[in-house]
Design a protein around this motif. Structure first.
Motif, PDB file in Angstrom:
ATOM      1  N   LEU A   1       3.491   5.609  -6.001  1.00 11.23           N
ATOM      2  CA  LEU A   1       2.995   4.301  -5.591  1.00 11.23           C
ATOM      3  C   LEU A   1       3.711   3.883  -4.320  1.00 11.23           C
ATOM      4  O   LEU A   1       4.880   4.196  -4.116  1.00 11.23           O
ATOM      5  N   PRO A   2       3.037   3.155  -3.436  1.00 10.94           N
ATOM      6  CA  PRO A   2       3.742   2.675  -2.234  1.00 10.94           C
ATOM      7  C   PRO A   2       4.792   1.628  -2.615  1.00 10.94           C
ATOM      8  O   PRO A   2       4.628   0.891  -3.579  1.00 10.94           O
ATOM      9  N   ALA A   3       5.872   1.600  -1.850  1.00 12.14           N
ATOM     10  CA  ALA A   3       6.948   0.633  -2.107  1.00 12.14           C
ATOM     11  C   ALA A   3       6.444  -0.773  -1.819  1.00 12.14           C
ATOM     12  O   ALA A   3       5.735  -0.988  -0.828  1.00 12.14           O
ATOM     13  N   PRO A   4       6.769  -1.752  -2.658  1.00 16.58           N
ATOM     14  CA  PRO A   4       6.297  -3.116  -2.400  1.00 16.58           C
ATOM     15  C   PRO A   4       7.045  -3.753  -1.229  1.00 16.58           C
ATOM     16  O   PRO A   4       8.237  -3.536  -1.035  1.00 16.58           O
ATOM     17  N   GLY A   5       6.342  -4.511  -0.442  1.00 21.98           N
ATOM     18  CA  GLY A   5       6.977  -5.229   0.661  1.00 21.98           C
ATOM     19  C   GLY A   5       7.164  -4.349   1.883  1.00 21.98           C
ATOM     20  O   GLY A   5       6.652  -3.237   1.978  1.00 21.98           O
ATOM     21  N   PHE A   6       7.942  -4.890   2.828  1.00 23.78           N
ATOM     22  CA  PHE A   6       8.187  -4.164   4.067  1.00 23.78           C
ATOM     23  C   PHE A   6       9.367  -3.228   3.897  1.00 23.78           C
ATOM     24  O   PHE A   6      10.204  -3.390   3.019  1.00 23.78           O
ATOM     25  N   ARG A   7       9.434  -2.283   4.794  1.00 21.72           N
ATOM     26  CA  ARG A   7      10.591  -1.394   4.781  1.00 21.72           C
ATOM     27  C   ARG A   7      11.806  -2.165   5.283  1.00 21.72           C
ATOM     28  O   ARG A   7      11.668  -3.120   6.064  1.00 21.72           O
ATOM     29  N   PRO A   8      13.004  -1.796   4.884  1.00 22.56           N
ATOM     30  CA  PRO A   8      14.206  -2.526   5.314  1.00 22.56           C
ATOM     31  C   PRO A   8      14.379  -2.576   6.833  1.00 22.56           C
ATOM     32  O   PRO A   8      14.828  -3.582   7.378  1.00 22.56           O
TER      33      PRO A   8
END
Length: 119
Positions: free
Chosen positions: A20-27
């Motif tokens: 699944l794609p990570a939720p939110g923006f990348r750090p």
């Protein structure tokens, strides 16, 4: 009834992670956005400080340029008071007396007192 067994070759590597794609923006994206917002904020802060310094400088110079006008007004007021005091003294005593032993002009000091004193 035959028992249900795993396949002969095995299942292969065990997959424990969901795809699944990570939720939110990348750090990194969040860090760049935060840096941009803070840079803009510090820029606006610097502009505000410069504006306040300029206004303070203008205020100081306007007061400096008003000093001769205020001094002339105070001098006119002192002359008016001095002449009124001499006229009042001549009316009461019949002549003007010298308080000091020198012929120099001594600037009078007036203390402004409130009209009604509260405790």
């Amino acid at each position: 009834m035959p028992q249900d067994l795993p396949p002969v070759g095995g299942y292969g590597p065990v997959q424990y992670k969901r795809n699944l794609p990570a939720p939110g923006f990348r750090p990194a994206t969040l860090l760049l956005a935060m840096g941009a917002v803070m840079t803009f904020g510090f820029y606006k802060l610097g502009q505000g400080i410069r504006e306040q310094n300029e206004l303070a400088r203008e205020k100081m110079w306007s007061r400096i340029h008003l000093i001769p006008l205020l001094q002339a007004e105070e001098d006119r007021d002192l002359v008016r008071r001095h002449l009124a005091d001499q006229a009042r003294e001549k009316e009461l005593l019949g002549e003007n007396t010298q308080v000091y032993n020198s012929g120099k002009y001594v600037r009078p000091t007036f203390a402004v007192t409130p009209s009604n004193v509260t405790k």
